[in-house]
Design a protein around this motif. Sequence first.
Motif, PDB file in Angstrom:
ATOM      1  N   UNK A   6      20.165  53.728  25.359  1.00  0.00           N
ATOM      2  CA  UNK A   6      18.974  53.914  26.186  1.00  0.00           C
ATOM      3  C   UNK A   6      17.741  54.255  25.362  1.00  0.00           C
ATOM      4  N   UNK A   7      16.615  54.381  26.046  1.00  0.00           N
ATOM      5  CA  UNK A   7      15.360  54.797  25.429  1.00  0.00           C
ATOM      6  C   UNK A   7      15.442  56.253  24.983  1.00  0.00           C
TER       7      UNK A   7
ATOM      8  N   UNK B 163      17.421  60.440  26.001  1.00  0.00           N
ATOM      9  CA  UNK B 163      18.668  61.103  26.382  1.00  0.00           C
ATOM     10  C   UNK B 163      19.875  60.384  25.773  1.00  0.00           C
ATOM     11  N   UNK B 164      19.698  59.960  24.541  1.00  0.00           N
ATOM     12  CA  UNK B 164      20.715  59.127  23.902  1.00  0.00           C
ATOM     13  C   UNK B 164      22.003  59.912  23.634  1.00  0.00           C
ATOM     14  N   UNK B 165      21.857  61.221  23.428  1.00  0.00           N
ATOM     15  CA  UNK B 165      23.022  62.023  23.117  1.00  0.00           C
ATOM     16  C   UNK B 165      23.944  62.294  24.293  1.00  0.00           C
ATOM     17  N   UNK B 166      23.510  62.020  25.515  1.00  0.00           N
ATOM     18  CA  UNK B 166      24.413  62.237  26.651  1.00  0.00           C
ATOM     19  C   UNK B 166      25.548  61.225  26.668  1.00  0.00           C
ATOM     20  N   UNK B 167      25.372  60.120  25.964  1.00  0.00           N
ATOM     21  CA  UNK B 167      26.403  59.079  25.835  1.00  0.00           C
ATOM     22  C   UNK B 167      27.057  58.799  27.182  1.00  0.00           C
ATOM     23  N   UNK B 168      26.223  58.374  28.124  1.00  0.00           N
ATOM     24  CA  UNK B 168      26.637  58.201  29.516  1.00  0.00           C
ATOM     25  C   UNK B 168      27.163  56.792  29.762  1.00  0.00           C
ATOM     26  N   UNK B 169      28.351  56.522  29.255  1.00  0.00           N
ATOM     27  CA  UNK B 169      28.924  55.184  29.318  1.00  0.00           C
ATOM     28  C   UNK B 169      29.572  54.932  30.674  1.00  0.00           C
TER      29      UNK B 169
ATOM     30  N   UNK C 251      13.048  61.427  26.035  1.00  0.00           N
ATOM     31  CA  UNK C 251      14.074  62.111  26.823  1.00  0.00           C
ATOM     32  C   UNK C 251      13.592  62.380  28.249  1.00  0.00           C
ATOM     33  N   UNK C 252      12.374  62.875  28.381  1.00  0.00           N
ATOM     34  CA  UNK C 252      11.881  63.263  29.693  1.00  0.00           C
ATOM     35  C   UNK C 252      11.492  62.068  30.554  1.00  0.00           C
ATOM     36  N   UNK C 253      11.351  60.899  29.958  1.00  0.00           N
ATOM     37  CA  UNK C 253      11.081  59.703  30.771  1.00  0.00           C
ATOM     38  C   UNK C 253      12.243  59.401  31.709  1.00  0.00           C
ATOM     39  N   UNK C 254      13.434  59.852  31.330  1.00  0.00           N
ATOM     40  CA  UNK C 254      14.602  59.605  32.180  1.00  0.00           C
ATOM     41  C   UNK C 254      14.654  60.538  33.380  1.00  0.00           C
ATOM     42  N   UNK C 255      13.871  61.622  33.364  1.00  0.00           N
ATOM     43  CA  UNK C 255      14.031  62.669  34.371  1.00  0.00           C
ATOM     44  C   UNK C 255      13.812  62.156  35.796  1.00  0.00           C
ATOM     45  N   UNK C 256      12.808  61.328  35.995  1.00  0.00           N
ATOM     46  CA  UNK C 256      12.540  60.833  37.355  1.00  0.00           C
ATOM     47  C   UNK C 256      13.583  59.822  37.811  1.00  0.00           C
ATOM     48  N   UNK C 257      14.365  59.281  36.876  1.00  0.00           N
ATOM     49  CA  UNK C 257      15.357  58.253  37.199  1.00  0.00           C
ATOM     50  C   UNK C 257      16.734  58.833  37.485  1.00  0.00           C
ATOM     51  N   UNK C 258      16.997  60.046  37.005  1.00  0.00           N
ATOM     52  CA  UNK C 258      18.294  60.692  37.223  1.00  0.00           C
ATOM     53  C   UNK C 258      18.324  61.183  38.664  1.00  0.00           C
TER      54      UNK C 258
END
Length: 401
Positions: free
Chosen positions: A204-205, A207-213, A371-378
């Motif tokens: 992803x762009x 939050x890469x460390x969450x490794x959300x496979x 990282x924070x760009x993902x916040x509105x999408x989660x």
Amino acid sequence: MSTAVSAPAGRRHVEPLAAAREVLPVIAEHATGVDERGEFPAAALDALRQTPLMGLLVPREYGGMGGGLADLAAVAREIAGACTATAVVWAMHCQQVAAVARHGGDRLRARVLPRVARGEVYVASVTTERGKGGHLLTAQAPLVPAGVGRLRLRREAPICTGALHADAFLVTMRAGSEANEGDVRLVWADRSQLDIETRGDWNPMGMRGTHSVAVSLDGEIGPEDVVGDDFRTVALGTFVPAGHIAWASSWLGAAQGALRRTIGLLRDPRGRRQFDLGSDLLVTRLAGVRADLDCVEALLERVVGTVERVMARGASRAEVEDPAYQILVNELKVVAAERTHAAVDRLVELVGLRHGYLKSSPIGLERVLRDLRSASLMYANDRLLVANGKLALLDRTARLP
């Protein structure tokens, strides 16, 4: 926010924030590599396992710290100042633990909570499904009988944070093959009970460390592994508020860390040669960032206090379904996602290309912004805003609870 709590056997007494600060150097050391390689923060999680923090929300009678949501918020913010992904991984684990601690049966709690308190179990969440996304109050895959006293769990998860590193999972399932999609059960599954296959990659762009496979889970559980009788009450009373507090605290901590580093740059004698601290534009932007983050912090503290009071009273279904209560909890997620990202974006504008946009900048704004760009999408803000608009029509008081 935090109070002294008892530690599991063999561990010294320690306050939550003190425990977090002990491992911050390890978390910070690996943050850049975790982001660059898109890998799970295994070293950071191992360091957290050596503290009592994996059992922060485990009651003391099971060997945990007996902490509350205020402690969760404070520790998540502290960790996120060093690595947003590690904070989210840990905080979401705490969300799962809260659900088991508050709603699990006696046999399940006695079996799993002492292991969580000892740092042996990292719990991942499986709530998303293809076709319904992360909609929490519905499920498609059914639990089906699998012999005497056993239930079969077959589940496809298009996204699961830390799936390949989890020791256990909390999974939403349809109650049975004849049940409707709104008849949901939350079930515990140890990794040893499951066959797990990876179904995709994670590149992803942010939050890469969450490794959300994406993963496929297949196994059998016992009836004692079902958490709670009424999932709607579990979700609205614990799962949703704990999750939104976990996310918002992590995003706020990341943005506050970015602000602290920016102020350090501006106050440094070398920085003063590069920036005009008398500039109205600079200080106005700085004031706006501070105001945004202070507003998020105030809302976070209001939500934590409200949710903890509701939980202390037993969180009846009527209370957690109150429109004003649901609006407040949802607003925390939406406001935190929007304002923390906007604040860091303004910090990038404030310090410019060299210090804000380049990956090599020592204050690390570029990574936090991604990282924070993902916040509105989660669990998408749009979905929560639709829900809140409908709830607002039902709430004649038009006031916070």
